[in-house]
Write a protein that holds these residues in place. Structure first.
Motif, PDB file in Angstrom:
ATOM      1  N   CYS A  64       0.834  -1.357   0.051  1.00 31.47           N
ATOM      2  CA  CYS A  64       0.114   0.102  -0.050  1.00 31.47           C
ATOM      3  C   CYS A  64       0.745   1.428   0.041  1.00 31.47           C
ATOM      4  CB  CYS A  64      -0.946  -0.003   1.307  1.00 31.47           C
ATOM      5  SG  CYS A  64      -2.006   1.278   1.489  1.00 31.47           S
ATOM      6  N   GLU A  65       0.421   2.096  -0.996  1.00 37.55           N
ATOM      7  CA  GLU A  65       1.491   3.289  -1.170  1.00 37.55           C
ATOM      8  C   GLU A  65       2.983   3.233  -1.215  1.00 37.55           C
ATOM      9  OE1 GLU A  65      -0.214   6.133   1.825  1.00 37.55           O
ATOM     10  OE2 GLU A  65      -2.475   5.978   0.945  1.00 37.55           O
ATOM     11  N   ALA A  66       3.355   2.006  -1.601  1.00 37.15           N
ATOM     12  CA  ALA A  66       4.680   1.826  -1.710  1.00 37.15           C
ATOM     13  C   ALA A  66       5.490   2.609  -2.471  1.00 37.15           C
ATOM     14  CB  ALA A  66       4.993   0.598  -2.407  1.00 37.15           C
ATOM     15  N   ILE A  67       6.910   3.470  -1.919  1.00 42.93           N
ATOM     16  CA  ILE A  67       7.742   4.011  -2.824  1.00 42.93           C
ATOM     17  C   ILE A  67       8.542   3.128  -3.453  1.00 42.93           C
ATOM     18  CG2 ILE A  67       9.589   5.693  -2.445  1.00 42.93           C
ATOM     19  CD1 ILE A  67       7.879   7.061  -0.225  1.00 42.93           C
ATOM     20  N   ALA A 221      -6.444  -0.374  -4.530  1.00 44.82           N
ATOM     21  CA  ALA A 221      -7.485  -0.892  -3.637  1.00 44.82           C
ATOM     22  C   ALA A 221      -7.027  -2.253  -2.809  1.00 44.82           C
ATOM     23  CB  ALA A 221      -8.727  -1.055  -4.026  1.00 44.82           C
ATOM     24  N   HIS A 222      -6.432  -3.092  -3.771  1.00 45.31           N
ATOM     25  CA  HIS A 222      -6.041  -4.533  -3.208  1.00 45.31           C
ATOM     26  C   HIS A 222      -4.911  -4.414  -2.285  1.00 45.31           C
ATOM     27  CE1 HIS A 222      -8.698  -7.616  -4.955  1.00 45.31           C
ATOM     28  NE2 HIS A 222      -8.780  -6.280  -6.195  1.00 45.31           N
ATOM     29  N   ALA A 223      -3.947  -3.465  -2.548  1.00 46.83           N
ATOM     30  CA  ALA A 223      -2.615  -3.175  -1.974  1.00 46.83           C
ATOM     31  C   ALA A 223      -3.114  -2.696  -0.525  1.00 46.83           C
ATOM     32  CB  ALA A 223      -1.786  -2.233  -2.621  1.00 46.83           C
ATOM     33  N   CYS A 224      -4.107  -1.908  -0.561  1.00 44.28           N
ATOM     34  CA  CYS A 224      -4.371  -1.248   0.842  1.00 44.28           C
ATOM     35  C   CYS A 224      -5.491  -2.007   1.516  1.00 44.28           C
ATOM     36  CB  CYS A 224      -4.662   0.240   0.420  1.00 44.28           C
ATOM     37  SG  CYS A 224      -3.346   1.225  -0.146  1.00 44.28           S
ATOM     38  N   GLY A 225      -6.188  -2.944   1.097  1.00 40.28           N
ATOM     39  CA  GLY A 225      -6.982  -3.837   1.801  1.00 40.28           C
ATOM     40  C   GLY A 225      -8.339  -2.805   1.891  1.00 40.28           C
ATOM     41  N   THR A 226      -8.629  -2.161   0.632  1.00 32.90           N
ATOM     42  CA  THR A 226     -10.015  -1.420   0.837  1.00 32.90           C
ATOM     43  C   THR A 226     -10.636  -2.105  -0.419  1.00 32.90           C
ATOM     44  OG1 THR A 226      -8.791   0.225  -0.680  1.00 32.90           O
ATOM     45  CG2 THR A 226      -9.093   0.703   1.783  1.00 32.90           C
ATOM     46  N   SER A 227     -10.367  -2.921  -1.200  1.00 34.81           N
ATOM     47  CA  SER A 227     -11.247  -3.467  -2.157  1.00 34.81           C
ATOM     48  C   SER A 227     -12.120  -4.241  -1.710  1.00 34.81           C
ATOM     49  CB  SER A 227     -10.112  -4.365  -3.070  1.00 34.81           C
ATOM     50  OG  SER A 227      -9.806  -5.451  -2.563  1.00 34.81           O
TER      51      SER A 227
END
Ligand SMILES: [Zn+2]
Length: 227
Positions: A64-67, A221-227
């Motif tokens: 999520c929000e990876a740099i 959404a998948h990365a941040c668990g909001t999907s």
């Protein structure tokens, strides 16, 4: 006649880590064959597909929000490459919550089987990278590790073909090729919709389409668990 080029994906996958704790030192990677470059059939949504999915069907993407650190190898690069890369990265960064960040120039040319670390972005001949043969303008994709909790991208590659015929890019948008490959690195596959930048063949589209943007939003959404 519009120039047509093929902008293929390259996925360097890992294989399952058995331990609940992902062992970065024991990641095995395999270059997928060409018939799997178009993404997972039936994955994604309207105007986009996922390059790879876990067993649950979730897309393989970054945290999520990876740099996402990028190292640029300037060997074979066109004049003005730094601005070209900066502009392409800015385009992707503005369109997603993932952030590509150039951290260094490098002489690293290990485009395949990369250990976890910065994404390598460079230019290569077809002799050096045979998958760039023919009209293929570039390759891009992540490497990822997977475990019981799912999969996560940990590095990647973008490599642009230096053997394209002179003038190949005339009338086309070289930056668009880089953006296309960076979206592969994030986890998007090709789409059948020709108006999208993630269409396998380039017909002059130079900006992200609605399907591309929807695909990026789905990855986030998948990365941040909001999907
Ligand atoms: Zn592609």
């Amino acid at each position: 006649m519009l120039a047509t080029m093929v902008v293929l994906a390259l996925v360097i996958t890992s294989v399952i880590a058995i331990s609940p704790v992902v062992d970065f030192g024991d990641v095995r990677r395999t270059v997928l064959t060409h018939d799997r470059l178009d993404g997972v059939p039936g994955s994604g949504g309207e105007g986009y597909s996922y390059l790879a999915t876990s067993q649950s069907g979730a897309p393989v993407t970054w945290a999520c929000e990876a740099i996402i650190e990028v190292e640029v190898n300037p060997q074979g690069a066109p004049e003005g490459y730094a601005e070209l890369v900066a502009s392409a990265l800015a385009t992707v960064n503005e369109a997603s919550s993932f952030t590509f960040e150039v951290v260094a120039e490098t002489d690293d040319r290990q485009f395949f089987d990369r250990p976890p670390g910065p994404v390598l972005l460079g230019w290569a001949s077809e002799e050096e990278v045979p998958d760039l043969v023919g009209p293929v303008a570039g390759l891009g994709g992540p490497s990822y590790v997977s475990g019981p909790g799912g999969a996560r991208s940990v590095t990647g590659t973008v490599v642009i073909d230096t053997d394209l015929p002179r003038g190949w890019f005339r009338g086309m948008d070289e930056e668009a090729v880089l953006v296309h490959e960076l979206l592969h690195v994030l986890g998007l596959g090709h789409t059948q919709e020709s108006g999208q930048l993630m269409a396998a063949r380039h017909h002059g589209q130079s900006e992200l389409g609605e399907g591309d943007l929807a695909g990026l939003a789905a990855l986030e959404a998948h990365a941040c668990g909001t999907s």
